[in-house]
Structure formats: structure tokens, C-alpha cells
Design an enzyme around this catalytic site. Structure first.
Site, PDB file in Angstrom:
ATOM      1  N   SER A 495       0.845  -1.188   0.000  1.00 19.22           N
ATOM      2  CA  SER A 495       0.000   0.000   0.000  1.00 19.22           C
ATOM      3  C   SER A 495       0.891   1.252   0.000  1.00 19.22           C
ATOM      4  O   SER A 495       1.671   1.427  -0.930  1.00 19.22           O
ATOM      5  CB  SER A 495      -0.958  -0.033   1.190  1.00 19.22           C
ATOM      6  N   ASP A 582      -8.315  -5.155  -6.310  1.00 21.17           N
ATOM      7  CA  ASP A 582      -8.025  -4.157  -5.278  1.00 21.17           C
ATOM      8  C   ASP A 582      -8.899  -2.915  -5.459  1.00 21.17           C
ATOM      9  O   ASP A 582      -8.794  -2.227  -6.468  1.00 21.17           O
ATOM     10  CB  ASP A 582      -6.546  -3.774  -5.366  1.00 21.17           C
ATOM     11  N   HIS A 614      -6.589  -5.838  -1.882  1.00 22.10           N
ATOM     12  CA  HIS A 614      -5.545  -4.984  -1.318  1.00 22.10           C
ATOM     13  C   HIS A 614      -4.690  -5.804  -0.362  1.00 22.10           C
ATOM     14  O   HIS A 614      -4.845  -5.740   0.855  1.00 22.10           O
ATOM     15  CB  HIS A 614      -6.188  -3.792  -0.613  1.00 22.10           C
TER      16      HIS A 614
END
Length: 670
Positions: A495, A582, A614
Site C-alpha cells: 500500500s 483491489d 488490497h
């Protein structure tokens, strides 16, 4: 990202060189033992104390299990998920149903399910498409229903429903036309509404007789938006607890009398925000709080829990965390994390002051050469203190002193968020990488939460600049202290950590020997264009803290801080992993930088998982990417690696580009 899912350690003296264990003498821990399914995890007591539930594999997939608390030998599986693991569950207030949320393929459209403990009947309480359900409030007094939020009417906003657990009937309580959230009391009455402000802050309004009052009860600006939040009401509904950093730096725990509006400070700590609280099951009043600076600490506020907390601390089983508690508050589930051994979960009988072990989460790691984690305070170039965590390979620190006998390659492992933080405790990536021969350093760079609002605000508009400087400063600290050398440092993260990896290889192209980016954004402008609609309430905060795509100056800033625009600067090997579904960092974020690098004949390896979002939830996929990563790092940093073997083929991994650049990968996918 955002709030959704947005003292110096004293070191022992260094062992003489001849006392250091050679790397070959440290057994290689199979990556499947680290990234595979735990044997058991996430235990929960039912409110009435009759049942214990937990998450454990069923036919290789994590599912919910349940047993009478008095006889765990009668355990039975409650759910039968075949592919995607269930990662948490919780009890209905009447102790008849175990609830859980589940999405499809990582799309984060979480639906709410329940399974009746006696009958085994499973119900989808929110049977809608492209919907994200959330639990708003579970009361200790009203047993047959709960409040849930559902965004099936408007994906930006969650309408509030009363859910009857027995029948599954949903009754509309509030049609939401622009509120970011609600706080209810124990009578399941909505009492507070959160309204996003244009400056990135939040206005909080009282709800009286079913209507939102015109004048806000509390106004919170951008600087306080991450640190000032309502926590909930006491059972009688007369007192509202907050964490509040207004007119201070770190968030204090505040009690507000609703009738008069008067506030009282319950707890505060100059080092860090108050991070949690234990409340009286009968009254809802706070009995103890937790604060997490270098490590989490529980602090009792009165005599009620003082003896219990002291008893648990005296066990010396590692850092402890109090999980579920019965309604009578006579039994607790407690987890102990010794870091150098797998975590264990225990049933604590308060009256008898007795602990009974329920399980060890990963018994296959008992006796494995796990390493200690060492909290560090590192100074950034402008004087900010960066709370960080260092793990060292046993070969250079066999006694766990926290001091490296000689420099070793280092992996800088960067947390996501960025409005999140690293914590002390067992860390699967730290253990895996340290076992492969690397020092591992995780840094709470500016913008990380938990250290006060000034630390968060110091990161505003600093993606790829001062936030990245903090990471570089931490690496320099590691070099200066003999942990590593400048030419043997890799950067890795997911991320925001993935973004930091891309920033490292573009903005500071010779600072790192290689990089591993997991679901990281490459273009901040397209990132903000594709954030999920249910993050609408936090959108202005993104704009104020990252750069505003609706203004010319903001667009210029976002362009300047996007690694995609600097791919020609990349000089070092790069590995990228991405989930195709995602919703936070769209798959195009990885695809576009891979395409740009390929067009310039810059080597990059890209692995995509069609059934992930994600991050990677399925163990076979986690293991597969770990297999590729450790062989990639072994070439880059000269560490150890378990061969890829059949790990990639056992997963859903699709190697979209550059198999030839990752050692063993081309052969593994033939």
C-alpha cells in the site's frame, strides 16, 4: 488508508565475533510455517460465557469453529468457506449467533453473515450486490437486534438499519444523505452524526427526537481529524467518551457529560495517543486504558482491574492483549505474544486468578529460531523522533541483544496507510526476512498514527518528500550503528509501503539495492480518481493531506510526487505484486508502471493475483509471493532462500511480465 480499513532501549554488550552463530547453523524456517494457515486464532467468548468460537482451517480454508467453553473436545465447524478465508468473527448479544463479514476475491464489498450455533443455519443478512455492510452498534442491553450500515442505495453513504437476528429482517432507521458515520447508545438510538467538512475535518451533531440539531456539538478541523473521535456512550447514555487532541498534541481520553457539555480528562500521555480502553460491562464506564508508544501498556484507573492487570503482567509470557470478555466479566480471553515464540491464547478466570491455555496459534513454530524485536527511537534530520522496530538475524545477534556483531544486508519494511503505524510484537515478515539473513527495520515515518497530531500533520503534502526523508534517515541510522552497509539495503512494503518502494527507486535511485512493491500506487492522481465511493466522507482529507486534484497547484504536486513520471530514473531491480480486485489501489496502478518500464526496456517482474484485493488473503498466494520475493532478494542482497518449488503453481499467481528477471521464476512456471 484514512480511518476505514486512510525511553531509549538499553542494549546488551556485543558478543565477541567467535561467539556468533554462522548463518548455516541457523535452520531455515519453511515459509509455509510462517505464511500458511494458523492452527487456531481469534478466539471469542460468547457474552453468556457458554461458548467459545475461533478461526481454524477446515479443508485448508480458515472457517469459524465453536465449542462449549467447558468442553473444547466437542468443537465443530460452523462455516464452510471453500476458497476465501474468514479472518474474524464476533458474537450476537444473545449468544445464539456467530457473525462474520466476507467479501469476494478481495473486492471489499463485505456482506454480513450469521450462523446459529445450535442449528448451524447460515444467513446472509445483507444479500445485496456491490454493497459494503458494516456493523454500527451491538448493545449489551438489547439482545435480539443490532444496528448495521448498508450502502446499497447510494455507494457513497451507509443507510442505517435495525437488523433482527432471528428473522434477518432489516428495518430502515436512517436514510443517509451525507453523513460519514453515526454513534448510537445502548438503547440502539442514534445519538451523534458525523458530517465531513470542506477543510478535511468533521462536524459532530447531536440527534434529538430523530432529527439532527442545527448547531454542532463538536467541531474538528483537519489537524485534529485523525486524533479526535467519539468512542461511545456509557450504558445510561449520559456520558460520551472521546479521544480528543484539540488544544493538545497527543489524544487524551475525554468524558463528556451530554446534558451540560462539560468535558473531563480521563487519561492522557505526552508520548502517544490513548489507543484503547477497557470498560465496565455493567455501566460502560472506563476502568483502564491502553497507550502504545514503544510497546502497548495497560493502565488501570481504579482498583477494579488493577489486580488482574498486575497478575497478567507477572506471568512473563510476553506482551499481553485482552480480547473478548463475558457479560458477567468473570472470564477473559487473553493472548500472550513473546515474539521469540509463537503467540498463545488463554482463558483467564478472574475470580480464581487462573489461566488455562486454549491453544498456540502456530505450534509448528515452537522451537523455531525466531528472533527478538527491538524498539528504537531514531531522530529524523529535522528533529522528529521516529519510533521504529529492528529485528536482527540470529547469525549476528544470537543472544537477542539488539546489537549486530557485524553489518548484514537490511530490508527496510515500510507500513501501509500511511495513516497507520508499526507496533511491537511478532511480525511474520520480520521473522521470515531475519531468518533469511537480513536485518529488518520498520519505521513509523511522519504521518504514522498514534504519536500525536503534530506528527501526523508533519506529513501533509509530503508524500515522496519528508515522509521519504524519514526512511532514508532511518537507513543512515542503521548504517551508522553497524547494522548494515549503504550498498546492501532493500526497500519493501504494501500500500503506502509499496508507494514508498517506488518512490525509493525513482526519487532516490541509488539509495536501495532493489525494491519489492505490494499493491502500491504509482500515480497519485489516478489513485485519487479510483478510491472507493464509500470513502466519500474522507475525500477532502485525502486532498488536504496528499494534494488536491481539483486545483491546478494540487495536480502539479500530485504529478511531481508520482513515481510513474520518473521511471527512466530506475536503476535497481524491482518486483511488483498486485491483487486484480483491489478497490483501494486499482490494478492499473501496477499495470501502468510495468508498461512504462517495459517500454523503456527497464527490467521489472510483475506478479498479479486474480482472486485477491488490497493484499493477499489466501495463504497459497501469500506463500507464492513470498517464494518469488525471497529468491529475488537472495540475488539482490546475497541472503538465503528456500527454492520456489511448486509454490507459484499451487497459487493463482499470473506472472504478467519479467519472469526472467526473478531467479527461478521462469522455471517454476513452466
Amino acid at each position: 488508508m484514512i480511518r476505514y480499513a486512510l525511553p531509549v532501549l538499553l542494549l546488551a554488550s556485543v558478543l565477541p565475533a567467535h561467539a556468533q552463530a554462522p548463518a548455516a547453523d541457523v535452520p531455515l524456517i519453511e515459509r509455509a510455517k510462517i505464511f500458511g494457515n494458523p492452527s487456531k486464532t481469534a478466539a471469542k467468548l460468547s457474552p453468556d460465557g457458554k461458548w467459545l468460537s475461533w478461526i481454524a482451517p477446515r479443508d485448508g480454508v480458515l472457517n469459524v469453529w465453536v465449542a462449549p467453553a467447558s468442553d473444547l473436545s466437542k468443537a465443530k465447524p460452523l462455516t464452510d468457506e471453500k476458497k476465501r478465508p474468514i479472518r474474524n468473527s464476533f458474537w450476537s448479544p444473545d449468544s445464539s449467533v456467530v457473525l462474520f463479514i466476507q467479501d469476494k476475491g478481495g473486492d471489499e464489498n463485505f456482506l454480513l453473515y450469521g450462523v446459529n450455533v445450535e442449528s448451524g443455519k447460515q444467513t446472509n443478512y445483507t444479500p445485496f450486490e456491490k454493497t459494503r455492510a458494516s456493523v454500527l452498534h451491538i448493545s449489551s442491553k438489547i439482545k435480539d437486534r443490532i444496528l448495521v450500515g448498508v450502502n446499497n442505495r447510494d455507494p457513497k453513504w451507509h443507510d442505517v438499519y435495525s437488523l433482527e437476528l432471528a428473522s434477518g429482517k432489516l428495518t430502515l432507521v436512517w436514510k443517509n444523505e451525507g453523513y460519514g458515520g453515526f454513534i448510537a447508545d445502548d438503547q440502539l438510538k442514534l445519538r451523534l452524526a458525523e458530517k465531513p467538512r470542506p477543510d478535511g475535518g468533521t462536524s459532530y451533531f447531536r440527534i434529538t427526537d430523530g432529527k439532527v440539531e442545527d448547531t454542532p456539538l463538536v467541531e474538528v478541523g483537519l489537524d485534529d481529524s485523525q486524533t479526535t473521535n467519539p468512542w461511545g456512550f456509557t450504558v445510561d447514555g449520559k456520558t460520551l467518551y472521546w479521544t480528543d487532541a484539540r488544544n493538545r498534541n497527543t489524544a487524551a481520553l475525554i468524558a463528556q457529560d451530554i446534558a451540560s457539555g462539560k468535558t473531563t480528562v480521563v487519561a492522557e500521555d505526552a508520548r502517544a495517543d490513548i489507543s484503547g480502553a477497557i470498560t465496565d460491562k455493567r455501566t460502560g464506564r472506563v476502568q483502564a486504558y491502553s497507550v502504545d508508544y514503544l510497546k502497548q501498556e495497560y493502565v488501570p484507573l481504579n482498583a477494579d482491574l488493577k489486580a488482574d492487570l498486575a497478575f497478567l503482567k507477572q506471568q512473563n509470557k510476553g506482551q499481553f492483549n485482552i480480547g473478548s470478555r463475558t457479560e458477567a466479566d468473570d472470564k477473559w480471553v487473553v493472548q500472550f505474544d513473546p515474539v521469540t515464540a509463537p503467540a498463545s491464547t488463554w482463558l483467564y478466570d478472574r475470580k480464581a486468578k487462573k489461566l488455562t491455555q486454549l491453544y498456540v496459534s502456530r505450534p509448528e513454530l515452537e522451537g523455531a529460531p525466531l528472533v527478538a524485536m527491538h524498539p528504537q527511537e531514531i531522530k529524523a534530520r529535522d528533529g522528529l523522533t521516529l519510533v521504529s522496530y529492528l529485528s536482527l538475524p540470529k547469525a549476528v545477534d544470537p543472544s537477542g541483544s539488539g546489537k549486530a556483531g557485524k553489518p548484514v544486508p537490511l530490508v527496510l519494511f515500510v507500513h501501509g496507510g500511511p495513516w497507520a503505524r508499526d507496533n511491537y510484537g511478532y511480525h511474520s515478515y520480520h521473522q521470515w526476512l531475519a531468518n533469511r539473513g537480513y536485518a529488518v527495520l520498520s519505521v513509523n515515518y511522519r504521518g504514522s498514527t498514534g504519536f500525536g497530531k503534530n506528527f501526523i500533520s508533519a506529513a501533509d503534502l509530503q508524500w515522496g518528500r519528508k515522509m521519504h526523508d524519514d526512511l532514508i534517515d532511518a537507513v543512515q541510522w542503521a548504517v551508522k550503528n553497524g547494522v548494515t552497509t549503504e550498498d546492501k539495503v532493500a526497500i519493501m512494503g504494501g500500500s503506502y509501503g509499496g508507494y514508498a518502494t517506488l518512490a525509493g527507486l525513482t526519487f532516490t535511485p541509488t539509495s536501495f539495492a532493489c525494491g519489492v512493491d505490494i499493491v502500491g500506487p504509482s500515480n497519485l492522481f489516478t489513485l485519487l480518481q479510483t478510491i472507493p465511493p464509500y470513502w466519500e466522507a474522507g475525500k477532502q482529507q485525502f486532498y488536504k493531506r496528499m494534494g488536491d486534484p481539483t486545483t491546478e497547484a494540487g495536480r502539479a504536486l500530485l504529478k511531481e510526487r508520482s513515481p510513474l513520471n520518473y521511471v527512466d530514473q530506475i536503476q535497481r531491480p524491482l518486483l511488483i505484486g498486485q491483487g486484480a480486485n483491489d478497490p483501494r489501489v486499482n490494478v492499473k496502478e501496477s499495470e501502468q508502471i510495468v508498461q512504462a518500464m517495459a517500454a523503456k526496456n527497464i527490467p521489472v517482474t510483475y506478479v498479479e493475483f486474480p482472486d485477491e484485493g488490497h493484499g493477499f488473503a489466501r495463504p497459497v498466494n501469500n506463500i507464492a509471493f513470498a517464494a518469488v520475493t525471497e529468491n529475488f532478494l537472495a540475488k539482490c542482497l546475497n541472503g538465503r532462500a528456500e527454492p520456489i518449488g511448486g509454490a507459484v503453481k499451487a497459487s493463482t499467481a499470473q506472472v504478467k511480465h519479467g519472469a526472467e528477471f526473478a531467479p527461478g521464476l521462469a522455471e517454476a512456471i513452466k
